[in-house]
Design a protein around this motif. Sequence first.
Motif, PDB file in Angstrom:
ATOM      1  N   GLY A 102      45.150  54.594  29.742  1.00  0.00           N
ATOM      2  CA  GLY A 102      46.989  54.623  29.087  1.00  0.00           C
ATOM      3  C   GLY A 102      47.740  55.197  29.003  1.00  0.00           C
ATOM      4  N   PRO A 103      48.917  55.564  28.134  1.00  0.00           N
ATOM      5  CA  PRO A 103      48.860  55.418  27.316  1.00  0.00           C
ATOM      6  C   PRO A 103      49.480  53.514  26.807  1.00  0.00           C
ATOM      7  N   TRP A 104      49.819  53.066  27.633  1.00  0.00           N
ATOM      8  CA  TRP A 104      49.903  51.314  27.387  1.00  0.00           C
ATOM      9  C   TRP A 104      49.817  51.214  28.631  1.00  0.00           C
ATOM     10  N   ILE A 105      49.554  49.705  28.219  1.00  0.00           N
ATOM     11  CA  ILE A 105      49.282  48.926  30.030  1.00  0.00           C
ATOM     12  C   ILE A 105      49.938  47.286  30.423  1.00  0.00           C
ATOM     13  N   ILE A 106      49.588  46.631  31.454  1.00  0.00           N
ATOM     14  CA  ILE A 106      49.935  45.196  31.571  1.00  0.00           C
ATOM     15  C   ILE A 106      49.864  44.294  32.737  1.00  0.00           C
ATOM     16  N   LEU A 107      48.804  43.144  32.526  1.00  0.00           N
ATOM     17  CA  LEU A 107      48.977  42.524  33.347  1.00  0.00           C
ATOM     18  C   LEU A 107      50.111  41.791  33.419  1.00  0.00           C
ATOM     19  N   LEU A 108      49.633  41.258  34.998  1.00  0.00           N
ATOM     20  CA  LEU A 108      50.875  40.088  35.529  1.00  0.00           C
ATOM     21  C   LEU A 108      50.497  39.357  36.167  1.00  0.00           C
ATOM     22  N   GLU A 109      50.334  38.545  36.338  1.00  0.00           N
ATOM     23  CA  GLU A 109      49.970  37.028  37.364  1.00  0.00           C
ATOM     24  C   GLU A 109      50.556  37.065  38.003  1.00  0.00           C
ATOM     25  N   GLY A 110      50.837  36.966  39.499  1.00  0.00           N
ATOM     26  CA  GLY A 110      51.804  36.677  40.179  1.00  0.00           C
ATOM     27  C   GLY A 110      51.657  35.653  40.657  1.00  0.00           C
ATOM     28  N   VAL A 111      52.329  35.066  41.181  1.00  0.00           N
ATOM     29  CA  VAL A 111      52.419  33.804  42.073  1.00  0.00           C
ATOM     30  C   VAL A 111      52.006  33.267  43.478  1.00  0.00           C
ATOM     31  N   SER A 112      51.476  34.964  43.902  1.00  0.00           N
ATOM     32  CA  SER A 112      50.621  35.436  45.239  1.00  0.00           C
ATOM     33  C   SER A 112      49.261  34.862  44.613  1.00  0.00           C
ATOM     34  N   LYS A 114      47.040  36.962  42.807  1.00  0.00           N
ATOM     35  CA  LYS A 114      46.475  38.075  42.338  1.00  0.00           C
ATOM     36  C   LYS A 114      47.152  38.708  41.449  1.00  0.00           C
ATOM     37  N   THR A 115      46.738  39.165  40.092  1.00  0.00           N
ATOM     38  CA  THR A 115      47.560  40.257  39.169  1.00  0.00           C
ATOM     39  C   THR A 115      47.465  41.618  39.165  1.00  0.00           C
ATOM     40  N   HIS A 116      48.335  42.176  38.891  1.00  0.00           N
ATOM     41  CA  HIS A 116      48.428  43.197  39.055  1.00  0.00           C
ATOM     42  C   HIS A 116      48.398  43.906  37.622  1.00  0.00           C
ATOM     43  N   LEU A 117      47.532  44.841  37.445  1.00  0.00           N
ATOM     44  CA  LEU A 117      47.973  45.851  36.435  1.00  0.00           C
ATOM     45  C   LEU A 117      48.732  47.222  36.627  1.00  0.00           C
ATOM     46  N   LEU A 118      49.162  47.659  35.325  1.00  0.00           N
ATOM     47  CA  LEU A 118      50.217  48.364  36.083  1.00  0.00           C
ATOM     48  C   LEU A 118      49.626  49.525  34.270  1.00  0.00           C
ATOM     49  N   GLY A 119      49.062  50.522  34.894  1.00  0.00           N
ATOM     50  CA  GLY A 119      48.698  51.123  33.999  1.00  0.00           C
ATOM     51  C   GLY A 119      49.241  52.555  33.318  1.00  0.00           C
ATOM     52  N   HIS A 120      49.538  53.447  32.373  1.00  0.00           N
ATOM     53  CA  HIS A 120      49.833  55.145  32.195  1.00  0.00           C
ATOM     54  C   HIS A 120      51.430  54.171  31.748  1.00  0.00           C
ATOM     55  N   LEU A 121      51.776  53.391  31.355  1.00  0.00           N
ATOM     56  CA  LEU A 121      52.768  52.888  31.331  1.00  0.00           C
ATOM     57  C   LEU A 121      53.784  54.021  29.609  1.00  0.00           C
TER      58      LEU A 121
END
Length: 208
Positions: A102-112, A114-121
């Motif tokens: 937290g406090p906010w995360i997103i998961l991005l599904e990439g064209v590669s 792979k899935t990118h988790l970006l946390g602490h947004l």
Amino acid sequence: MAYVLERAGRAYQALGNADIPTLPPEYGKPQPPIYPLIQGSHGGYLEARNSPADGSCGVGSYPCKHPGLDVFGMAGTPVVAPENSTVIAAADGSSSPFGGYGPWIILLEGVSGKTHLLGHLDPANQDMAPVGQSFQGGDQVGTTSGANHTHWEVRDVPIPDYAHGQTGFDIIMDPVDWLAEATVTSGSIGSIILLGGAAALLWFLWRR
């Protein structure tokens, strides 16, 4: 601590054993979520947690190894998509399976693939990246929160298969390695296309 090198006229950010270009990355190409890529004094990939500032080892949602990379950026720093990708999940990062992100995360599904988790947004800017929204690498998806960094994971699948014994450490790779490989791959493909086009042109001229 990280430091900058000059090599062949290009600036590099030394991070662990990898050198990553820190000149502005080309729009749409693989790149770090925060430019330039700088790791703090802790929060390295699979780094053992030995500081109270880096979570309590084995307590609650905090594992004893750090499953990703903490990329430094003071609160409000723009966070961008690491590659062309689509938001497949967003959450407050306080409950399973995203507790501790937290406090906010997103998961991005990439064209590669792979899935990118970006946390602490910062949740105040969650409208920047709603589920289903597509981005090119370099597009802003949010900002850092008061954690003063974003946590970046590169995953093989969005969520581990916990029911069959899979863990978060079974599905990740070093983000620095992914960035280096993805950059090389995109450049190699471009070179192949360029060379192929030149060969086709020469063949056409020769046939005439």
